[in-house]
Scaffold this motif. Structure first.
Motif, PDB file in Angstrom:
ATOM      1  N   MET A 116       0.953  -1.242   0.167  1.00 11.28           N
ATOM      2  CA  MET A 116      -0.075   0.150  -0.357  1.00 11.28           C
ATOM      3  C   MET A 116       0.544   1.451   0.043  1.00 11.28           C
ATOM      4  SD  MET A 116      -2.730  -1.173  -0.271  1.00 11.28           S
ATOM      5  CE  MET A 116      -3.496   0.505  -0.179  1.00 11.28           C
ATOM      6  N   GLU A 117       2.232   1.581   0.411  1.00 13.50           N
ATOM      7  CA  GLU A 117       3.026   2.408   0.407  1.00 13.50           C
ATOM      8  C   GLU A 117       3.655   2.261  -0.939  1.00 13.50           C
ATOM      9  OE1 GLU A 117       4.717   1.315   5.303  1.00 13.50           O
ATOM     10  OE2 GLU A 117       5.515   0.988   3.411  1.00 13.50           O
ATOM     11  N   ILE A 118       3.892   1.546  -2.215  1.00 13.92           N
ATOM     12  CA  ILE A 118       3.792   2.299  -2.810  1.00 13.92           C
ATOM     13  C   ILE A 118       2.825   2.871  -4.126  1.00 13.92           C
ATOM     14  CG2 ILE A 118       4.085  -0.312  -3.979  1.00 13.92           C
ATOM     15  CD1 ILE A 118       6.658   0.126  -5.595  1.00 13.92           C
ATOM     16  N   ALA A 119       1.740   2.399  -3.619  1.00 14.19           N
ATOM     17  CA  ALA A 119       0.696   2.844  -3.881  1.00 14.19           C
ATOM     18  C   ALA A 119       0.294   4.233  -4.353  1.00 14.19           C
ATOM     19  CB  ALA A 119      -0.759   1.681  -3.778  1.00 14.19           C
ATOM     20  N   THR A 172       5.004   8.746   3.033  1.00 13.78           N
ATOM     21  CA  THR A 172       3.678   9.443   4.361  1.00 13.78           C
ATOM     22  C   THR A 172       2.337   8.194   4.753  1.00 13.78           C
ATOM     23  OG1 THR A 172       4.451  11.658   2.799  1.00 13.78           O
ATOM     24  CG2 THR A 172       2.101  10.928   4.557  1.00 13.78           C
ATOM     25  N   SER A 173       2.438   8.346   5.933  1.00 11.38           N
ATOM     26  CA  SER A 173       1.474   7.707   6.349  1.00 11.38           C
ATOM     27  C   SER A 173       1.403   6.210   5.704  1.00 11.38           C
ATOM     28  CB  SER A 173       0.057   8.396   6.464  1.00 11.38           C
ATOM     29  OG  SER A 173      -0.777   9.188   6.431  1.00 11.38           O
ATOM     30  N   GLY A 174       2.569   5.234   7.022  1.00  6.51           N
ATOM     31  CA  GLY A 174       2.941   3.905   6.758  1.00  6.51           C
ATOM     32  C   GLY A 174       1.976   3.312   7.504  1.00  6.51           C
ATOM     33  N   LYS A 175       2.436   1.548   7.803  1.00  8.32           N
ATOM     34  CA  LYS A 175       1.771   1.215   8.897  1.00  8.32           C
ATOM     35  C   LYS A 175       2.025   2.184  10.403  1.00  8.32           C
ATOM     36  CE  LYS A 175       1.525  -4.030  10.222  1.00  8.32           C
ATOM     37  NZ  LYS A 175       1.532  -4.780  10.250  1.00  8.32           N
ATOM     38  N   LYS A 232      -4.353   9.233 -10.281  1.00  8.09           N
ATOM     39  CA  LYS A 232      -5.206   8.221  -9.594  1.00  8.09           C
ATOM     40  C   LYS A 232      -4.160   7.054  -9.739  1.00  8.09           C
ATOM     41  CE  LYS A 232      -9.595   8.526 -10.966  1.00  8.09           C
ATOM     42  NZ  LYS A 232     -11.116   7.764 -11.934  1.00  8.09           N
ATOM     43  N   ARG A 233      -3.838   6.599  -7.995  1.00  6.95           N
ATOM     44  CA  ARG A 233      -3.104   5.533  -7.943  1.00  6.95           C
ATOM     45  C   ARG A 233      -3.328   4.096  -8.482  1.00  6.95           C
ATOM     46  NH1 ARG A 233      -4.356   5.595  -1.291  1.00  6.95           N
ATOM     47  NH2 ARG A 233      -5.886   4.227  -0.839  1.00  6.95           N
ATOM     48  N   TYR A 234      -2.319   3.334  -8.027  1.00  6.58           N
ATOM     49  CA  TYR A 234      -2.588   2.029  -8.974  1.00  6.58           C
ATOM     50  C   TYR A 234      -2.976   0.731  -7.700  1.00  6.58           C
ATOM     51  CZ  TYR A 234      -0.208  -0.157 -13.198  1.00  6.58           C
ATOM     52  OH  TYR A 234       0.362  -0.683 -13.996  1.00  6.58           O
ATOM     53  N   ALA A 235      -3.565  -0.009  -8.226  1.00  3.13           N
ATOM     54  CA  ALA A 235      -4.827  -0.479  -7.195  1.00  3.13           C
ATOM     55  C   ALA A 235      -3.493  -1.581  -6.833  1.00  3.13           C
ATOM     56  CB  ALA A 235      -5.919  -1.637  -7.779  1.00  3.13           C
ATOM     57  N   ALA A 236      -3.968  -1.605  -5.719  1.00  2.73           N
ATOM     58  CA  ALA A 236      -3.544  -3.073  -4.915  1.00  2.73           C
ATOM     59  C   ALA A 236      -3.017  -4.348  -5.816  1.00  2.73           C
ATOM     60  CB  ALA A 236      -3.955  -3.697  -3.415  1.00  2.73           C
TER      61      ALA A 236
END
Length: 276
Positions: free
Chosen positions: A125-128, A145-148, A186-190
């Motif tokens: 989710m961080e790379i997305a 930003t706002s990782g786990k 728009k960001r990439y889907a996981a």
């Protein structure tokens, strides 16, 4: 839940589990559901449905949230219902396997995605969520930003990969997010990133191995350790709360294990020398 800084996936999962519970007791108002009812439902999940420990734990955690924050009642998670957690070492690709995976990818965007994951050790989710403005090339680092746990941190930016990213940027012209998904900005889907990894593993002849997208992260940490990186530095790069989470990679470092002299070899060599 928004005030509690829960992630989007946690909110979705909690609401889904609560909806299943309410459907299991269709004639009972949510406000009238008791602790015993939730335990009976968890028993149903374990015994009848054969649900996994992870599924049952997620359900119990959502019930605990509902009782504490919606009903203002205490809730003790019935851990006795869950089988003991079996600790398994994570699957790690060798450096040769990682190279084969990356070289098998023809699409430049897909290759950059997995290359950046391997060179930084960041989560799926961080790379997305990485934005173009998170790349700090002057400092040779990337801001996560706002990782786990909603924590920010910095990770390494490879000089070689930076050059490749510049060519990627010229070719794809992303907007806002470094890797755009279905549309600009728009960001990439996981799920799409996971599919990219599985396709690359198949092309590299590694589909029979127990590798996943998360194996890239484990490989990053293990290969750092192989090259004598400090454990605390690895902890910081990985975003681990505790050094105990990082210590597991000591068990995975083949280079470290191969450098150890076996005591049997020592005594037998000494015996051979004495005979000579």
């Amino acid at each position: 839940m928004a005030l509690g800084h829960y992630s989007d996936s946690t909110r979705i999962n909690y609401l889904k589990e609560l909806r299943f519970l309410f459907q299991y007791y269709p004639d009972i108002r949510p406000s009238e559901i008791t602790y015993e009812m939730t335990v009976n439902y968890l028993v149903y999940l374990v015994k009848t449905m054969g649900c996994s420990r992870v599924k049952c734990k997620m359900a119990a955690q959502s019930f605990a949230f509902f009782f504490k924050h919606a009903l203002n009642k205490p809730y003790s998670t019935p851990a006795v219902l869950f089988p003991a957690h079996e600790h398994k070492l994570p699957a790690v690709l060798s450096q040769e396997e990682m190279r084969s995976v990356l070289n098998s990818i023809v699409n430049n965007k897909h290759r950059m995605l997995l290359s950046l994951m391997y060179s930084t050790g960041i989560r799926l989710m961080e790379i997305a969520r990485i934005k173009i403005t998170d790349i700090e090339s002057n400092q040779m680092r990337i801001k996560i930003t706002s990782g786990k746990g909603k924590k920010d941190r910095y990770v390494l930016l490879s000089p070689l990969l930076l050059e490749e990213l510049r060519f990627y940027f010229i070719e794809y012209r992303p907007e806002i997010y470094l890797f755009n998904g279905a549309g600009k900005g728009k960001r990439y889907a996981a799920r799409t990133i996971q599919h990219i990894m599985q396709t690359a593993l198949a092309k590299a002849g590694l589909s029979n191995k127990n590798y996943s997208i998360h194996s890239i992260r484990h490989s990053f940490a293990t290969h750092l350790l192989d090259h004598s990186a400090d454990l605390q530095a690895i902890q910081q790069l990985m975003g681990h709360n505790s050094i105990n989470q990082t210590v597991q990679y000591l068990h995975l470092s083949t280079k470290r294990l191969q450098s150890i002299v076996n005591p049997y070899d020592v005594i037998m060599q000494k015996s051979t020398n004495e005979k000579c």
